[in-house]
Design a protein around this motif. Structure first.
Motif, PDB file in Angstrom:
ATOM      1  N   GLU A  85     -45.621   1.128   8.614  1.00  0.00           N
ATOM      2  CA  GLU A  85     -44.542   0.857   7.648  1.00  0.00           C
ATOM      3  C   GLU A  85     -43.871   2.159   7.205  1.00  0.00           C
ATOM      4  OE1 GLU A  85     -43.803  -0.822   3.123  1.00  0.00           O
ATOM      5  OE2 GLU A  85     -45.798  -1.045   4.003  1.00  0.00           O
ATOM      6  N   THR A  94     -40.662  -2.584  11.160  1.00  0.00           N
ATOM      7  CA  THR A  94     -41.007  -2.784   9.761  1.00  0.00           C
ATOM      8  C   THR A  94     -41.556  -4.195   9.557  1.00  0.00           C
ATOM      9  OG1 THR A  94     -39.348  -1.191   9.024  1.00  0.00           O
ATOM     10  CG2 THR A  94     -40.115  -2.773   7.388  1.00  0.00           C
ATOM     11  N   SER A  97     -45.010  -4.379  10.797  1.00  0.00           N
ATOM     12  CA  SER A  97     -45.949  -3.767   9.849  1.00  0.00           C
ATOM     13  C   SER A  97     -46.230  -4.704   8.681  1.00  0.00           C
ATOM     14  CB  SER A  97     -45.437  -2.416   9.358  1.00  0.00           C
ATOM     15  OG  SER A  97     -44.356  -2.555   8.461  1.00  0.00           O
ATOM     16  N   PHE A  98     -45.195  -5.349   8.129  1.00  0.00           N
ATOM     17  CA  PHE A  98     -45.391  -6.263   6.997  1.00  0.00           C
ATOM     18  C   PHE A  98     -46.283  -7.439   7.381  1.00  0.00           C
ATOM     19  CE2 PHE A  98     -41.115  -5.241   4.657  1.00  0.00           C
ATOM     20  CZ  PHE A  98     -41.598  -3.984   4.331  1.00  0.00           C
TER      21      PHE A  98
END
Length: 190
Positions: A85, A94, A97-98
């Motif tokens: 992130e 992103t 990653s979340f």
């Protein structure tokens, strides 16, 4: 593939601090992973991802995180998804990653980080309905585990409207359970 693996290993043993070390480590990891030698590959992906600002950083973090998650090392996978992130250069990475943070925190039993990761996903624009439902459901379960019943009830209600999914069906049950608790709690205090 065997020849490439041998050449890359040879380079790394001859030039352990060579200028193409990261390239060799990354490509060797790719070869090993293709050959099913995941533990060896993982060590190399981790080595590459521990070096800041390199051209293989994001891809190494994505793969290492995923491999750690598959090995059920959820705390380590959460750590690597959090690193991803911080260095992500694209919306797609992103989002990876979340999602990874959410699932890893949930599986690790870290309710606070689950709620935090779910909030990051829910606040994204244009997220798929399925992902929003999953994030809301995991946040609800995390709140439930922390005895934050009002927050859990609010989130379970959002998911309970869609009963064709497993999350929706369980949410419907949890809403009924939490409402029953609310009704019976005053009786317990008397």
């Amino acid at each position: 593939m065997i020849k490439a693996t041998d050449v890359l290993k040879s380079y790394l043993s001859e030039f352990p601090e060579g200028s193409f070390r990261q390239n060799a480590q990354y490509y060797l990891a790719e070869c090993l992973r293709s050959a099913g030698k995941n533990d060896e590959a993982l060590k190399l992906y981790i080595e590459v991802s521990d070096e800041p600002n390199n051209q293989f950083l994001e891809q190494s973090l994505i793969i290492a995180s995923s491999m750690l998650y598959d090995k059920e090392d959820y705390t380590a996978s959460l750590n690597y998804y959090e690193k991803l992130e911080k260095v992500s250069s694209s919306d797609a990475n992103t989002l990876i990653s979340f999602k990874g943070e959410l699932k890893s925190a949930f599986q690790a039993g870290d309710a606070q980080k689950t709620i935090y990761a779910a909030g990051k996903i829910i606040n994204l624009p244009n997220i798929p309905e399925e992902l929003a439902r999953e994030a809301t459901f995991m946040s609800a379960k995390a709140n439930y585990s922390l005895n934050n019943f009002d927050d859990a009830l609010r989130e379970f209600r959002k998911v309970a409207t869609e009963v064709t999914s497993v999350e929706g069906a369980e949410s419907k049950y949890r809403v009924a359970e939490l409402l029953n608790k609310k009704i019976s709690q005053p009786k317990l205090k008397r």
